[in-house]
Design a protein around this motif. Structure first.
Motif, mmCIF file in Angstrom:
data_model
loop_
_atom_site.group_PDB
_atom_site.id
_atom_site.type_symbol
_atom_site.label_atom_id
_atom_site.label_comp_id
_atom_site.label_asym_id
_atom_site.label_seq_id
_atom_site.Cartn_x
_atom_site.Cartn_y
_atom_site.Cartn_z
ATOM 1 N N ASP A 70 0.818 -1.211 0.000
ATOM 2 C CA ASP A 70 0.000 0.000 0.000
ATOM 3 C C ASP A 70 0.853 1.263 0.000
ATOM 4 N N HIS A 71 1.970 1.204 0.711
ATOM 5 C CA HIS A 71 2.874 2.360 0.754
ATOM 6 C C HIS A 71 3.417 2.652 -0.644
ATOM 7 N N LEU A 72 3.816 1.616 -1.356
ATOM 8 C CA LEU A 72 4.354 1.808 -2.706
ATOM 9 C C LEU A 72 3.270 2.272 -3.674
ATOM 10 N N VAL A 73 2.052 1.768 -3.512
ATOM 11 C CA VAL A 73 0.934 2.223 -4.342
ATOM 12 C C VAL A 73 0.729 3.723 -4.164
ATOM 13 N N ASP A 74 0.788 4.186 -2.914
ATOM 14 C CA ASP A 74 0.611 5.618 -2.634
ATOM 15 C C ASP A 74 1.745 6.443 -3.233
ATOM 16 N N MET A 75 2.990 5.975 -3.099
ATOM 17 C CA MET A 75 4.119 6.696 -3.671
ATOM 18 C C MET A 75 3.987 6.825 -5.186
ATOM 19 N N ALA A 76 3.629 5.729 -5.836
ATOM 20 C CA ALA A 76 3.489 5.756 -7.285
ATOM 21 C C ALA A 76 2.374 6.699 -7.714
ATOM 22 N N ALA A 77 1.296 6.744 -6.949
ATOM 23 C CA ALA A 77 0.193 7.655 -7.270
ATOM 24 C C ALA A 77 0.639 9.111 -7.143
ATOM 25 N N ARG A 78 1.421 9.411 -6.118
ATOM 26 C CA ARG A 78 1.950 10.776 -5.952
ATOM 27 C C ARG A 78 2.869 11.146 -7.122
ATOM 28 N N LEU A 79 3.685 10.190 -7.524
ATOM 29 C CA LEU A 79 4.587 10.428 -8.653
ATOM 30 C C LEU A 79 3.801 10.736 -9.923
ATOM 31 N N ARG A 80 2.799 9.931 -10.212
ATOM 32 C CA ARG A 80 2.015 10.140 -11.433
ATOM 33 C C ARG A 80 1.245 11.454 -11.380
ATOM 34 N N ASP A 98 0.754 15.121 -17.492
ATOM 35 C CA ASP A 98 0.648 14.569 -18.841
ATOM 36 C C ASP A 98 1.801 13.628 -19.193
ATOM 37 N N ARG A 99 2.924 13.720 -18.480
ATOM 38 C CA ARG A 99 4.066 12.863 -18.805
ATOM 39 C C ARG A 99 4.134 11.620 -17.907
ATOM 40 N N ALA A 100 3.078 11.342 -17.157
ATOM 41 C CA ALA A 100 3.098 10.226 -16.206
ATOM 42 C C ALA A 100 3.407 8.896 -16.895
ATOM 43 N N ASP A 101 2.815 8.672 -18.058
ATOM 44 C CA ASP A 101 3.025 7.389 -18.738
ATOM 45 C C ASP A 101 4.437 7.234 -19.282
ATOM 46 N N ASP A 102 5.179 8.332 -19.364
ATOM 47 C CA ASP A 102 6.537 8.266 -19.902
ATOM 48 C C ASP A 102 7.565 7.878 -18.844
ATOM 49 N N ILE A 103 7.207 7.987 -17.569
ATOM 50 C CA ILE A 103 8.167 7.732 -16.497
ATOM 51 C C ILE A 103 8.204 6.246 -16.174
ATOM 52 N N GLU A 104 9.401 5.703 -16.167
ATOM 53 C CA GLU A 104 9.615 4.302 -15.817
ATOM 54 C C GLU A 104 9.784 4.215 -14.305
ATOM 55 N N ILE A 105 8.942 3.424 -13.663
ATOM 56 C CA ILE A 105 9.004 3.285 -12.208
ATOM 57 C C ILE A 105 9.924 2.119 -11.853
ATOM 58 N N ALA A 106 10.871 2.413 -10.980
ATOM 59 C CA ALA A 106 11.893 1.428 -10.612
ATOM 60 C C ALA A 106 11.844 1.137 -9.123
ATOM 61 N N MET A 107 12.385 -0.017 -8.759
ATOM 62 C CA MET A 107 12.568 -0.332 -7.342
ATOM 63 C C MET A 107 13.751 -1.274 -7.199
ATOM 64 N N ASN A 108 14.362 -1.221 -6.019
ATOM 65 C CA ASN A 108 15.520 -2.052 -5.729
ATOM 66 C C ASN A 108 15.141 -3.121 -4.721
ATOM 67 N N LEU A 109 15.519 -4.360 -4.992
ATOM 68 C CA LEU A 109 15.268 -5.466 -4.076
ATOM 69 C C LEU A 109 16.509 -5.728 -3.244
ATOM 70 N N PHE A 110 16.319 -5.769 -1.931
ATOM 71 C CA PHE A 110 17.438 -6.086 -1.044
ATOM 72 C C PHE A 110 17.652 -7.586 -0.914
ATOM 73 N N ALA A 111 16.608 -8.380 -1.132
ATOM 74 C CA ALA A 111 16.735 -9.830 -0.979
ATOM 75 C C ALA A 111 15.737 -10.525 -1.885
ATOM 76 N N VAL A 112 16.149 -11.673 -2.436
ATOM 77 C CA VAL A 112 15.256 -12.485 -3.258
ATOM 78 C C VAL A 112 15.379 -13.937 -2.817
ATOM 79 N N GLY A 113 14.325 -14.710 -3.086
ATOM 80 C CA GLY A 113 14.338 -16.119 -2.730
ATOM 81 C C GLY A 113 13.917 -16.357 -1.289
ATOM 82 N N ASP A 114 14.154 -17.585 -0.823
ATOM 83 C CA ASP A 114 13.670 -17.986 0.498
ATOM 84 C C ASP A 114 14.764 -18.206 1.527
ATOM 85 N N ASP A 115 16.014 -17.984 1.172
ATOM 86 C CA ASP A 115 17.099 -18.149 2.139
ATOM 87 C C ASP A 115 17.168 -16.956 3.086
ATOM 88 N N GLU A 116 17.820 -17.154 4.219
ATOM 89 C CA GLU A 116 18.007 -16.050 5.158
ATOM 90 C C GLU A 116 18.847 -14.956 4.506
#
Length: 275
Positions: free
Chosen positions: A174-184, A189-207
């Motif tokens: 929900d926090h990210l949904v709100d941030m993206a809405a504020r950005l758009r 008018d240029r909202a569709d031109d902006i590429e939204i990015a995010m960084n993952l600190f961890a992937v998979g199921d290991d510690e």
């Protein structure tokens, strides 16, 4: 909501000498990642010459700063370095910039640069982008803004080609949904031109590795409990499905991972890149 195609980046820093770094860049390219990204800080090698070497070792791989800490350079100096790398890579450089993590304050002091207030640091980010655009002339160096607060999201909406949603480590969907809405909203008018990015600190199921836990201040169980969007759990199929859900929910299509997950995340890149 505009649906950008997926692409992926790896956040990594040089280890060893030129040959090892060039081999890393070639492996990133070979696995289908779009971009090799490098953070900024005096504890690391300088990103600009490092990225130049990575670009020279590859043929199509993009390189980018993720992200420059604005206070470490004057706006003119940051723009000069960025424009130079854009020219020398023949357009394969992305100029990523933000106001700097709190730890960067010490680096600014060591460089004799003022840290300033949050508003002053954001003004310098905006000025760096203006200076880059001035130097570019007819060239257009893609700009990524790391945006967390309302003012940074507003700036990204006005001037960025890409905006990485710099949310707290425990921020949920929900926090990210709100941030993206504020950005758009800020982009208008240029909202569709902006590429939204995010960084993952961890992937998979290991510690999560200890250094990552220390960096983000949370272990895997805590991230899971908060539905943290910095964690992408599961195997390749589950991770791919979750990224599709996130793109539907808040438009994120440009996803970066830490270099320690380069190989583990590659099957997801193979499934989704360009789709």
């Amino acid at each position: 909501m505009s649906e950008h195609k997926f692409r992926f980046g790896v956040v990594v820093t040089p280890e060893g000498g030129r040959q090892e770094w060039a081999a890393t860049a070639r492996r990133v390219e070979e696995l289908g990642y779009s971009t090799l990204l490098m953070p900024d800080g005096l504890q690391l090698l300088s990103p600009f010459p490092s990225l130049a070497v990575a670009a020279c070792a590859t043929t199509s791989l993009r390189v980018g700063t993720f992200v420059l800490a604005g206070p470490l350079r004057s706006p003119r100096a940051a723009a000069w370095e960025g424009h130079s790398l854009s020219v020398l890579t023949e357009g394969r450089f992305d100029f990523g910039i933000g106001t700097g993590r709190p730890q960067a304050r010490q680096f600014a002091e060591e460089l004799g640069r003022p840290w300033g207030t949050a508003a002053e640091r954001l003004r310098e980010v905006a000025e760096s982008i203006e200076q880059l655009r001035s130097l570019d002339g007819d060239r257009h160096t893609p700009v990524l803004v790391a945006a967390g607060g309302p003012q940074a999201l507003a700036l990204a909406g006005r001037v960025a080609d890409m905006a990485t949603l710099a949310a707290p480590a425990l921020a949920g969907r929900d926090h990210l949904v709100d941030m993206a809405a504020r950005l758009r909203e800020a982009a208008g008018d240029r909202a569709d031109d902006i590429e939204i990015a995010m960084n993952l600190f961890a992937v998979g199921d290991d510690e999560i590795p200890q250094w990552t836990q220390k960096f983000i201040g949370a272990d895997r169980a805590t991230l899971v409990a908060h539905d943290s969007q910095t964690l992408l759990p599961g195997g390749p199929a589950e991770m791919a499905d979750e990224l599709l859900r996130r793109r539907d929910a808040y438009g994120v299509s440009y996803v970066s991972v830490n270099g320690s997950y380069l190989e583990q995340f590659a099957p997801v890149v193979e499934r989704l890149a360009g789709s």
